[in-house]
Design a protein around this motif. Structure first.
Motif, PDB file in Angstrom:
ATOM      1  N   GLU B  61     -31.641 -39.232 -39.603  1.00 38.21           N
ATOM      2  CA  GLU B  61     -31.088 -40.592 -39.580  1.00 38.21           C
ATOM      3  C   GLU B  61     -29.586 -40.592 -39.318  1.00 38.21           C
ATOM      4  OE1 GLU B  61     -32.504 -43.714 -40.556  1.00 38.21           O
ATOM      5  OE2 GLU B  61     -34.334 -43.237 -41.667  1.00 38.21           O
ATOM      6  N   LEU B  62     -28.888 -39.628 -39.918  1.00 37.92           N
ATOM      7  CA  LEU B  62     -27.433 -39.636 -39.799  1.00 37.92           C
ATOM      8  C   LEU B  62     -26.989 -39.269 -38.388  1.00 37.92           C
ATOM      9  CD1 LEU B  62     -26.325 -37.991 -43.179  1.00 37.92           C
ATOM     10  CD2 LEU B  62     -26.542 -40.423 -42.636  1.00 37.92           C
ATOM     11  N   ARG B  63     -27.711 -38.354 -37.779  1.00 39.30           N
ATOM     12  CA  ARG B  63     -27.331 -37.901 -36.449  1.00 39.30           C
ATOM     13  C   ARG B  63     -27.290 -39.071 -35.454  1.00 39.30           C
ATOM     14  NH1 ARG B  63     -31.260 -34.105 -35.434  1.00 39.30           N
ATOM     15  NH2 ARG B  63     -30.565 -32.850 -37.178  1.00 39.30           N
ATOM     16  N   ALA B  64     -28.098 -40.061 -35.720  1.00 44.34           N
ATOM     17  CA  ALA B  64     -28.175 -41.208 -34.808  1.00 44.34           C
ATOM     18  C   ALA B  64     -26.967 -42.140 -34.923  1.00 44.34           C
ATOM     19  CB  ALA B  64     -29.454 -41.992 -35.083  1.00 44.34           C
ATOM     20  N   ILE B  65     -26.131 -41.926 -35.953  1.00 43.83           N
ATOM     21  CA  ILE B  65     -24.983 -42.819 -36.156  1.00 43.83           C
ATOM     22  C   ILE B  65     -23.687 -42.076 -35.878  1.00 43.83           C
ATOM     23  CG2 ILE B  65     -23.774 -44.272 -37.827  1.00 43.83           C
ATOM     24  CD1 ILE B  65     -26.460 -44.461 -39.354  1.00 43.83           C
ATOM     25  N   ASP B  66     -22.953 -42.524 -34.899  1.00 45.86           N
ATOM     26  CA  ASP B  66     -21.739 -41.813 -34.513  1.00 45.86           C
ATOM     27  C   ASP B  66     -20.583 -42.104 -35.460  1.00 45.86           C
ATOM     28  OD1 ASP B  66     -20.156 -40.196 -32.569  1.00 45.86           O
ATOM     29  OD2 ASP B  66     -19.039 -42.085 -32.477  1.00 45.86           O
ATOM     30  N   ASP B  67     -20.431 -43.351 -35.817  1.00 41.26           N
ATOM     31  CA  ASP B  67     -19.324 -43.803 -36.649  1.00 41.26           C
ATOM     32  C   ASP B  67     -19.437 -43.263 -38.082  1.00 41.26           C
ATOM     33  OD1 ASP B  67     -17.228 -45.591 -37.700  1.00 41.26           O
ATOM     34  OD2 ASP B  67     -18.937 -46.653 -38.584  1.00 41.26           O
ATOM     35  N   ALA B  68     -18.378 -42.589 -38.564  1.00 41.21           N
ATOM     36  CA  ALA B  68     -18.421 -41.937 -39.879  1.00 41.21           C
ATOM     37  C   ALA B  68     -18.618 -42.937 -41.017  1.00 41.21           C
ATOM     38  CB  ALA B  68     -17.140 -41.136 -40.103  1.00 41.21           C
ATOM     39  N   HIS B  69     -18.020 -44.105 -40.882  1.00 44.29           N
ATOM     40  CA  HIS B  69     -18.159 -45.107 -41.938  1.00 44.29           C
ATOM     41  C   HIS B  69     -19.617 -45.564 -42.037  1.00 44.29           C
ATOM     42  CE1 HIS B  69     -17.679 -49.288 -43.651  1.00 44.29           C
ATOM     43  NE2 HIS B  69     -17.062 -48.556 -44.544  1.00 44.29           N
ATOM     44  N   GLY B  70     -20.202 -45.840 -40.874  1.00 42.64           N
ATOM     45  CA  GLY B  70     -21.615 -46.219 -40.838  1.00 42.64           C
ATOM     46  C   GLY B  70     -22.501 -45.093 -41.340  1.00 42.64           C
ATOM     47  N   ARG B  71     -22.108 -43.867 -41.031  1.00 41.75           N
ATOM     48  CA  ARG B  71     -22.883 -42.710 -41.452  1.00 41.75           C
ATOM     49  C   ARG B  71     -22.855 -42.550 -42.973  1.00 41.75           C
ATOM     50  NH1 ARG B  71     -23.043 -36.843 -38.312  1.00 41.75           N
ATOM     51  NH2 ARG B  71     -23.524 -38.101 -36.491  1.00 41.75           N
ATOM     52  N   MET B  72     -21.676 -42.766 -43.565  1.00 47.38           N
ATOM     53  CA  MET B  72     -21.554 -42.657 -45.021  1.00 47.38           C
ATOM     54  C   MET B  72     -22.383 -43.746 -45.712  1.00 47.38           C
ATOM     55  SD  MET B  72     -19.932 -40.640 -47.252  1.00 47.38           S
ATOM     56  CE  MET B  72     -18.212 -40.099 -47.119  1.00 47.38           C
ATOM     57  N   LEU B  73     -22.316 -44.955 -45.169  1.00 51.19           N
ATOM     58  CA  LEU B  73     -23.105 -46.040 -45.763  1.00 51.19           C
ATOM     59  C   LEU B  73     -24.594 -45.730 -45.660  1.00 51.19           C
ATOM     60  CD1 LEU B  73     -21.179 -49.182 -44.430  1.00 51.19           C
ATOM     61  CD2 LEU B  73     -21.150 -48.255 -46.752  1.00 51.19           C
ATOM     62  N   LYS B  74     -24.987 -45.153 -44.529  1.00 52.07           N
ATOM     63  CA  LYS B  74     -26.385 -44.798 -44.343  1.00 52.07           C
ATOM     64  C   LYS B  74     -26.816 -43.722 -45.336  1.00 52.07           C
ATOM     65  CE  LYS B  74     -30.236 -45.137 -42.061  1.00 52.07           C
ATOM     66  NZ  LYS B  74     -30.956 -46.438 -42.078  1.00 52.07           N
ATOM     67  N   LEU B  75     -25.944 -42.745 -45.541  1.00 51.08           N
ATOM     68  CA  LEU B  75     -26.252 -41.680 -46.498  1.00 51.08           C
ATOM     69  C   LEU B  75     -26.507 -42.254 -47.889  1.00 51.08           C
ATOM     70  CD1 LEU B  75     -26.425 -38.613 -47.193  1.00 51.08           C
ATOM     71  CD2 LEU B  75     -23.978 -38.686 -47.654  1.00 51.08           C
ATOM     72  N   ILE B  76     -25.640 -43.172 -48.291  1.00 51.81           N
ATOM     73  CA  ILE B  76     -25.808 -43.805 -49.607  1.00 51.81           C
ATOM     74  C   ILE B  76     -27.101 -44.598 -49.631  1.00 51.81           C
ATOM     75  CG2 ILE B  76     -24.863 -45.547 -51.168  1.00 51.81           C
ATOM     76  CD1 ILE B  76     -22.050 -44.671 -50.083  1.00 51.81           C
ATOM     77  N   ASP B  77     -27.320 -45.342 -48.575  1.00 55.24           N
ATOM     78  CA  ASP B  77     -28.528 -46.158 -48.499  1.00 55.24           C
ATOM     79  C   ASP B  77     -29.788 -45.301 -48.622  1.00 55.24           C
ATOM     80  OD1 ASP B  77     -29.711 -48.832 -47.884  1.00 55.24           O
ATOM     81  OD2 ASP B  77     -30.596 -47.663 -46.243  1.00 55.24           O
ATOM     82  N   LEU B  78     -29.755 -44.142 -47.987  1.00 59.13           N
ATOM     83  CA  LEU B  78     -30.929 -43.259 -48.011  1.00 59.13           C
ATOM     84  C   LEU B  78     -31.190 -42.690 -49.405  1.00 59.13           C
ATOM     85  CD1 LEU B  78     -30.353 -41.244 -44.707  1.00 59.13           C
ATOM     86  CD2 LEU B  78     -32.244 -42.819 -45.156  1.00 59.13           C
ATOM     87  N   GLN B  79     -30.165 -42.681 -50.251  1.00 56.91           N
ATOM     88  CA  GLN B  79     -30.321 -42.129 -51.592  1.00 56.91           C
ATOM     89  C   GLN B  79     -30.671 -43.186 -52.641  1.00 56.91           C
ATOM     90  OE1 GLN B  79     -30.783 -38.894 -51.007  1.00 56.91           O
ATOM     91  NE2 GLN B  79     -29.551 -38.384 -52.785  1.00 56.91           N
TER      92      GLN B  79
END
Lengths: 180, 180
Positions: B61-79
């Motif tokens: 999921e994270l690889r699909a998001i280039d923007d670091a801010h969006g990636r961090m939010l996604k990481l939190i969301d996934l947890q």
């Protein structure tokens, strides 16, 4: 209860048998079964015992400190898991958290004790505001969440999250930053 | 392993018997005993399984998001412990934490998985700095501690604390503040 909760803290509630408790307390297995009829009763009582010990210890020590900042630092200091009594209390708490995730009947006690903890933190925050040593927003609802990290409730113990409780937090963060 | 770890997530490793695992896996108790000879082996394997599932899910999921801010939010969301897979993973983790406090032999795995988690957070932080969306001190050692709350290690799992890791933390706090 003293002997019982230490046994559980050291070995885990699942590894402690009725016979172990009876031996530690110098009583019969029948007496132990009478006091702890259900599977979760021993752990529930152990938590109750160690929370009330921690609360009594905190009350006595904190009352002696007038300054809210010093009082908050003392509260944190009293919770640090040094080997011995406080580490054993943390062991019981960790076990109770894991069990409460599995067994809903344990959650009411968890929430009650956590409310008491929140209340302690909140009262020190209010004291600090009256004394002018903490920021004016130190009392907002999120305070104790940030103090402990929001992930203490990863399994949703039935608490309603206040949307205005905007995460971590002035006082908690600042104090942790000084200490850690 | 799929059937086994879900059984443990729902009922707790101490309540699941060899016979339950055999039934869930459609195999014999002898086979289960062969694969899990020790008392802690089932929980250890369950953790390993759910950590690798979570890691694979995150990576994809994270690889699909280039923007670091969006990636961090996604990481939190996934947890976030939504009912189902992720909540079950949290159940295993909570059980493992409580057990690791009691049984030192479980701590190496705990530390290894936590290092992997820290590494994930740290890489996103560095990405955000390169992209100019995170503060320059976002990568400092304390980042993931604050992200999760320092009290995740209340029992001192043998980690050396870095005295320069000054508690909680720019990015973690800011992102949590936005989300919570």
């Amino acid at each position: 209860m003293e002997a019982t909760w230490q046994l559980i803290a050291e070995r885990g509630s699942h590894s402690v048998r009725i016979a172990d408790i009876a031996r530690a307390c110098g009583t019969s297995t029948g007496t132990v079964r009478y006091h702890f009829p259900g599977k979760n009763d021993v752990l529930a009582e152990a938590l109750k015992h160690c929370v009330s010990q921690a609360f009594a210890r905190q009350s006595a020590e904190l009352r002696a400190i007038d300054d809210a900042h010093g009082r908050m630092l003392k509260l944190i200091d009293l919770q640090l898991p040094r080997p011995g009594q406080v580490r054993d209390e943390w062991s019981i708490r960790l076990q109770h958290w894991a069990e409460a995730a599995l067994r809903p009947e344990l959650r009411a006690a968890h929430n009650e004790y956590y409310d008491r903890w929140q209340d302690t933190v909140r009262r020190i925050a209010r004291r600090g505001q009256r004394q002018g040593v903490f920021r004016a927003d130190a009392e907002r609802p999120g305070l104790t969440w940030g103090f402990y990290g929001d992930d203490h409730f990863p399994l949703g113990y039935g608490r309603r999250r206040d949307p205005t409780a905007a995460g971590p937090l002035g006082v908690g963060c600042d104090i942790k930053r000084q200490l850690l």
